[in-house]
Design an enzyme around this catalytic site. Structure first.
Site, PDB file in Angstrom:
ATOM      1  N   LYS A  77       5.370   4.353  -6.011  1.00  0.00           N
ATOM      2  CA  LYS A  77       4.970   5.684  -6.456  1.00  0.00           C
ATOM      3  C   LYS A  77       5.304   6.661  -5.327  1.00  0.00           C
ATOM      4  O   LYS A  77       5.476   6.246  -4.193  1.00  0.00           O
ATOM      5  CB  LYS A  77       3.451   5.721  -6.667  1.00  0.00           C
ATOM      6  CG  LYS A  77       2.921   4.855  -7.777  1.00  0.00           C
ATOM      7  CD  LYS A  77       1.427   5.101  -7.856  1.00  0.00           C
ATOM      8  CE  LYS A  77       0.745   4.145  -8.787  1.00  0.00           C
ATOM      9  NZ  LYS A  77      -0.710   4.256  -8.665  1.00  0.00           N
ATOM     10  N   HIS A 131       2.102  10.618  -1.807  1.00  0.00           N
ATOM     11  CA  HIS A 131       1.469  11.886  -2.175  1.00  0.00           C
ATOM     12  C   HIS A 131       0.642  12.467  -1.039  1.00  0.00           C
ATOM     13  O   HIS A 131       0.531  11.893   0.039  1.00  0.00           O
ATOM     14  CB  HIS A 131       0.702  11.768  -3.485  1.00  0.00           C
ATOM     15  CG  HIS A 131      -0.456  10.830  -3.427  1.00  0.00           C
ATOM     16  ND1 HIS A 131      -1.565  11.091  -2.688  1.00  0.00           N
ATOM     17  CD2 HIS A 131      -0.666   9.634  -4.034  1.00  0.00           C
ATOM     18  CE1 HIS A 131      -2.424  10.106  -2.840  1.00  0.00           C
ATOM     19  NE2 HIS A 131      -1.893   9.209  -3.640  1.00  0.00           N
ATOM     20  N   HIS A 157      -1.883  10.504   0.876  1.00  0.00           N
ATOM     21  CA  HIS A 157      -1.363   9.620   1.923  1.00  0.00           C
ATOM     22  C   HIS A 157      -1.013  10.411   3.179  1.00  0.00           C
ATOM     23  O   HIS A 157      -1.150   9.916   4.293  1.00  0.00           O
ATOM     24  CB  HIS A 157      -0.150   8.841   1.424  1.00  0.00           C
ATOM     25  CG  HIS A 157      -0.496   7.906   0.307  1.00  0.00           C
ATOM     26  ND1 HIS A 157       0.135   7.952  -0.912  1.00  0.00           N
ATOM     27  CD2 HIS A 157      -1.433   6.948   0.209  1.00  0.00           C
ATOM     28  CE1 HIS A 157      -0.400   7.029  -1.703  1.00  0.00           C
ATOM     29  NE2 HIS A 157      -1.351   6.418  -1.045  1.00  0.00           N
TER      30      HIS A 157
END
Ligand code: ARG
Length: 588
Positions: free
Chosen positions: A136, A139, A142
């Site tokens: 993924k 984002h 993170h």
């Protein structure tokens, strides 16, 4: 009265109270004492420099809480006299001595000033941070985890603790099933070569749109695409060769990208321990749980740990009916493994607050399995933080940190080149802009309480005049050029007592004296914003002193004394920046 005094006094009093092995106790007592000693904050009291601190004995007794205390323990030393008069302890200070002591400490301790507490018990600490999911996009959550976690590690290391920096990369989970399905359906081979991360992201979004349009308002599980994804993940779990190959490819390409980003941010890890390392440890975890009588099965074969969590936390499921592992199970396995390898005294997981219930489950299970650190309060283990709102770049709503870093850099370049006073050479422009862009992003991220959400703002972040990363770096670089260009040298025998007559410089010294306290507060609460706010204030004070207390053109004794304060201010400014993971800039 600066909190520097409070600290010394607290230490003096406490040394008569508790023995130094019981450091945790000492800290708690010290904090309580500090609350009792309420004195005017820095520079509010015009007589401050001659002021004395009076501690009522009754307040002390209340604080001592029945513990015995020998008042004769309080001794007169250097810059301060301590006397017992009637019903109070009077502490008087001599400003000249005080200034000398503070500046001497900074000059001799240098980069460790403020960080090392001589009688601190050294501990072994684990900080789990960053830990992105690689199928993924990386984002903003993170990003915050990476920044905050890195600073927490820096603080512990600066204080002399043994820190293991762990990146628990999320490289396992159902998302791989969906991504590989997406790659088969939508990927563009050229794009995959050119910019794999972007391509993974595009494909991931597309396949999730398919799921959404199939299931509508129903749960995801009603979507055939989702089911297909699950089936592919199950194949991966069973070790299917072709699935393993896709997984490896995604992982390798992602890690290359991540490493580049960590390098730009100045972040490193001592151990990368990916989630997939623990995919085959489910059996072991189940055994441990069942030995401890913690495991039960529902009629449909789902294994769970029945703990009386509130409804908001939910059930602690540890194994699915088909026997496949879960995030929680892999986290339990990794915690047990780490504990075996490193025997930590303290563990911190720096993860967004949305995962609170996951950590409540994890910690209470570990506690029941007898893991020693798991009896600490959840807020000390799950280091949570709020969301970032409105993060966008010229490309649109930001998904990739890379784009944010690039844009910060280009904005800094624009603003430096438009300044007539800029001292950056053409050759170093790129490097300086890279550093400034990163400092700007990072300080904006940690300038407030970590649990509060904040709104991302390019204007605030790149404000040279106030409370931003570039403001702080600018102050540091101005100090550097002033120090190298003033034509005065600092020597060890300078008489600094005249600084007491310069309000602005004296204010700087008082503030410098507070740093050890600030650092300890920041470390015990794991709140970097305490250091950041301190740093902003330091820069404001330095800027005022810089404007009103020149060094150049002054009689030599005054020039040297002033210079000494600026030298020490630069040292402390640099110390703060380094703890925050930033390289102090010398020219900009
Ligand atoms: N990979 C997880 C996520 O992005 C975060 C992992 C945090 N660390 C941990 N040990 N659970 O949601």
């Amino acid at each position: 009265m600066s909190s520097f005094y409070k600290r010394i006094i607290a230490k003096k009093i406490l040394s008569g109270l508790v023995n130094s092995q019981r450091a945790a106790d000492t800290q708690q007592l010290e904090r309580r004492l500090r609350r009792i000693i309420r004195v005017p904050p820095v520079r509010k009291d015009p007589n401050e420099r001659n002021s004395q601190l009076v501690i009522e004995l009754s307040a002390l007794k209340e604080y001592l809480n029945g513990k015995s205390f020998d008042i004769n323990q309080l001794q007169t030393k250097g810059d301060m006299t301590v006397q017992l008069e009637q019903d109070a302890v009077h502490i008087k200070t001599d400003p000249g001595q005080f200034i000398k002591k503070v500046l001497e400490d900074i000059r001799s301790e240098k980069s460790s000033y403020g960080h090392i507490e001589p009688d601190d018990v050294k501990t072994r600490v684990c900080v789990d941070y960053s830990s992105p999911n690689i199928a993924k996009p990386f984002h903003v959550g993170h990003m915050r985890s990476t920044i905050i976690g890195n600073i927490i590690c820096n603080m512990y290391e600066a204080a002399g603790h043994d820190v293991k920096r762990i990146n628990f990369i999320g490289d396992w989970g159902t998302q791989f099933g969906l991504l590989s399905l997406g790659l088969a359906k939508y990927s563009d081979t050229e794009q995959l070569k050119l910019d794999p991360l972007y391509e993974f992201f595009r494909v991931y979004v597309k396949i999730n749109q398919d799921v959404k349009s199939e299931c509508g308002k129903e749960s995801e599980s009603t979507s055939p695409t989702y089911q297909e994804g699950l089936a592919l993940f199950a194949k991966l779990e069973q070790g299917d060769e072709s699935m393993l190959q896709i997984w490896k490819m995604v992982k390798e390409l992602s890690v290359v990208h991540l490493d580049k980003m960590y390098e730009r941010l100045g972040v490193h890890f001592t151990h990368v321990m990916p989630e997939s390392n623990y995919k085959d440890r489910t059996e072991e975890v189940l055994q441990r749980l069942s030995q401890a009588n913690l495991l039960q099965y529902s009629s449909d074969g789902v294994g769970y740990v029945p703990l009386d969590f509130p409804d908001s936390v939910g059930q602690a499921t540890v194994v699915k009916s088909d026997g496949s592992s879960l995030y929680l199970t892999r986290d339990i396995a990794s915690a047990l493994d780490r504990q075996e390898k490193f025997a930590f005294d303290r563990v911190h997981y720096v993860v967004e607050q949305g995962q609170r219930s996951h950590f409540v489950k994890l910690v209470s299970i570990l506690h029941r399995l007898g893991v020693p650190w798991a009896n600490r309060p959840i807020d000390d283990i799950h280091i949570r933080f709020g969301r970032v709102k409105g993060m966008s770049t010229r490309q649109g709503n930001a998904v990739f940190l890379r784009d944010v870093l690039d844009e910060a850099k280009s904005r800094v370049i624009k603003s430096i080149t438009s300044r007539s006073t800029s001292r950056v050479s053409q050759e170093s422009l790129e490097d300086v802009a890279d550093i400034l862009g990163v400092t700007a992003i990072i300080l904006q991220d940690v300038k407030a309480n970590r649990v509060s959400d904040y709104t991302f703002s390019w204007e605030q972040m790149l404000n040279f005049k106030s409370d931003s990363g570039v403001f702080v770096q600018y102050c540091h670089s101005r100090l550097c050029s002033m120090l190298s260009g003033c034509g005065v040298e600092v020597t060890d025998d300078i008489d600094v007592s005249c600084v007491a007559h310069d309000d602005d410089l004296y204010g700087v010294v008082l503030h410098l004296a507070r740093y050890p306290d600030i650092f300890q507060d920041s470390l015990t609460t794991l709140e970097p914003h305490i250091i950041v706010q301190y740093l902003f204030r330091l820069c404001h004070l330095v800027n005022v002193a810089y404007a009103f207390c020149p060094v150049k053109g002054q009689p030599i004794d005054i020039a040297q004394a002033r210079l000494m304060v600026f030298v020490c201010a630069r040292q402390v400014l640099g110390n703060c920046l380094r703890v925050l993971g930033q390289t102090p800039v010398e020219k900009m």
